[in-house]
Write a protein that holds these residues in place. Structure first.
Motif, PDB file in Angstrom:
ATOM      1  N   LEU A  43       0.817  -1.210   0.000  1.00 24.87           N
ATOM      2  CA  LEU A  43       0.000   0.000   0.000  1.00 24.87           C
ATOM      3  C   LEU A  43       0.853   1.264   0.000  1.00 24.87           C
ATOM      4  N   VAL A  44       1.949   1.232   0.738  1.00 27.00           N
ATOM      5  CA  VAL A  44       2.857   2.379   0.739  1.00 27.00           C
ATOM      6  C   VAL A  44       3.476   2.553  -0.648  1.00 27.00           C
TER       7      VAL A  44
ATOM      8  N   ILE B 115       2.227   1.606  -3.536  1.00 23.70           N
ATOM      9  CA  ILE B 115       1.184   2.107  -4.443  1.00 23.70           C
ATOM     10  C   ILE B 115       0.925   3.587  -4.178  1.00 23.70           C
ATOM     11  N   GLY B 116       0.882   3.968  -2.906  1.00 22.33           N
ATOM     12  CA  GLY B 116       0.686   5.379  -2.567  1.00 22.33           C
ATOM     13  C   GLY B 116       1.805   6.254  -3.090  1.00 22.33           C
ATOM     14  N   LEU B 117       3.055   5.782  -2.957  1.00 26.45           N
ATOM     15  CA  LEU B 117       4.185   6.550  -3.480  1.00 26.45           C
ATOM     16  C   LEU B 117       4.110   6.680  -4.995  1.00 26.45           C
ATOM     17  N   TYR B 118       3.741   5.591  -5.662  1.00 24.17           N
ATOM     18  CA  TYR B 118       3.630   5.624  -7.121  1.00 24.17           C
ATOM     19  C   TYR B 118       2.540   6.603  -7.557  1.00 24.17           C
ATOM     20  N   LEU B 119       1.391   6.559  -6.878  1.00 26.25           N
ATOM     21  CA  LEU B 119       0.317   7.484  -7.221  1.00 26.25           C
ATOM     22  C   LEU B 119       0.708   8.922  -6.924  1.00 26.25           C
ATOM     23  N   SER B 120       1.420   9.127  -5.841  1.00 24.88           N
ATOM     24  CA  SER B 120       1.889  10.472  -5.503  1.00 24.88           C
ATOM     25  C   SER B 120       2.879  10.968  -6.554  1.00 24.88           C
ATOM     26  N   TRP B 121       3.776  10.110  -6.988  1.00 25.93           N
ATOM     27  CA  TRP B 121       4.746  10.469  -8.034  1.00 25.93           C
ATOM     28  C   TRP B 121       4.017  10.807  -9.338  1.00 25.93           C
TER      29      TRP B 121
ATOM     30  N   LYS C 104      -5.276   4.732 -14.092  1.00 25.69           N
ATOM     31  CA  LYS C 104      -4.943   5.086 -12.702  1.00 25.69           C
ATOM     32  C   LYS C 104      -5.179   6.572 -12.438  1.00 25.69           C
TER      33      LYS C 104
ATOM     34  N   PHE D 244      -8.223   7.360  -9.739  1.00 21.81           N
ATOM     35  CA  PHE D 244      -7.849   8.017  -8.493  1.00 21.81           C
ATOM     36  C   PHE D 244      -7.950   9.541  -8.580  1.00 21.81           C
TER      37      PHE D 244
ATOM     38  N   LEU E  99      -6.303  11.836 -10.171  1.00 20.37           N
ATOM     39  CA  LEU E  99      -5.030  12.479  -9.879  1.00 20.37           C
ATOM     40  C   LEU E  99      -4.903  13.855 -10.519  1.00 20.37           C
TER      41      LEU E  99
END
Length: 180
Positions: free
Chosen positions: A12-13, A15-21, A149, A153, A155
């Motif tokens: 989960l971390v 995936i969160g980092l990837y989505l944040s990036w 994605k 999400f 983004l």
């Protein structure tokens, strides 16, 4: 049980980092679009201003002056929805007036005409480059925004979908050939 929970948290971390990036990348692309649009606007305003200066300088014949002045004025005063059409009409007017190398030579031979022709040549060369940079940034942002994605999400947030600036920006051949 603990190991499984740790792996889930790590996943989960990640995936969160990837989505944040990805969101940061999209934000940078939107900032790039804003910067390239500002540069494009500056080049379009400069081209219209130089054209108006040339049209009012008395270097051109009266008919060509009127055609260029009206097209440049319309381009500068156009609303955002009509801007592409007005800028295309200015490009067409420039090509019509400077269709023949003789017209360019007549401008260059007039007092102050050499600098006016040089400045106009520079501006008509820069507009296609600025438009290309802007449309490339728009294309990159569009491609990223089409990924699932990004849509799932959300983004992109509330940023409007980027639009390319489509216009006829082909410079007059007589101006560009003479300067090359």
């Amino acid at each position: 049980m603990t190991a499984t929970l740790i792996w889930i948290v790590v996943a989960l971390v990640a995936i969160g980092l990837y989505l944040s990036w990805t969101a940061g990348r999209l934000d940078r692309l939107h900032a790039r679009i804003d910067a390239t649009r500002a540069a494009l606007d500056a080049q379009l305003v400069r081209r219209a201003s130089v054209t108006q200066e040339l049209a009012t300088s008395g270097v051109l014949d009266p008919a060509a002056s009127i055609v260029l002045y009206e097209a440049a004025h319309a381009a500068r005063q156009a609303e955002e929805e009509q801007r592409e059409v007005a800028e295309s009409e200015l490009s067409q007017a420039l090509r019509a007036v400077f269709a023949e190398p003789d017209q360019v030579e007549a401008v260059r031979d007039a007092p102050g005409g050499e600098s006016a022709a040089h400045e106009l040549t520079e501006t008509v060369r820069r507009v296609p480059m600025a438009r290309r940079f802007h449309n490339d940034a728009v294309g990159a942002a569009r491609r990223l925004r089409q990924h699932r994605k990004v849509r799932w999400f959300r983004l992109a947030g509330h940023a409007p979908f980027p639009m390319a600036f489509e216009m006829d920006d082909e410079p007059p051949a007589a101006l560009v050939d003479r300067a090359a």
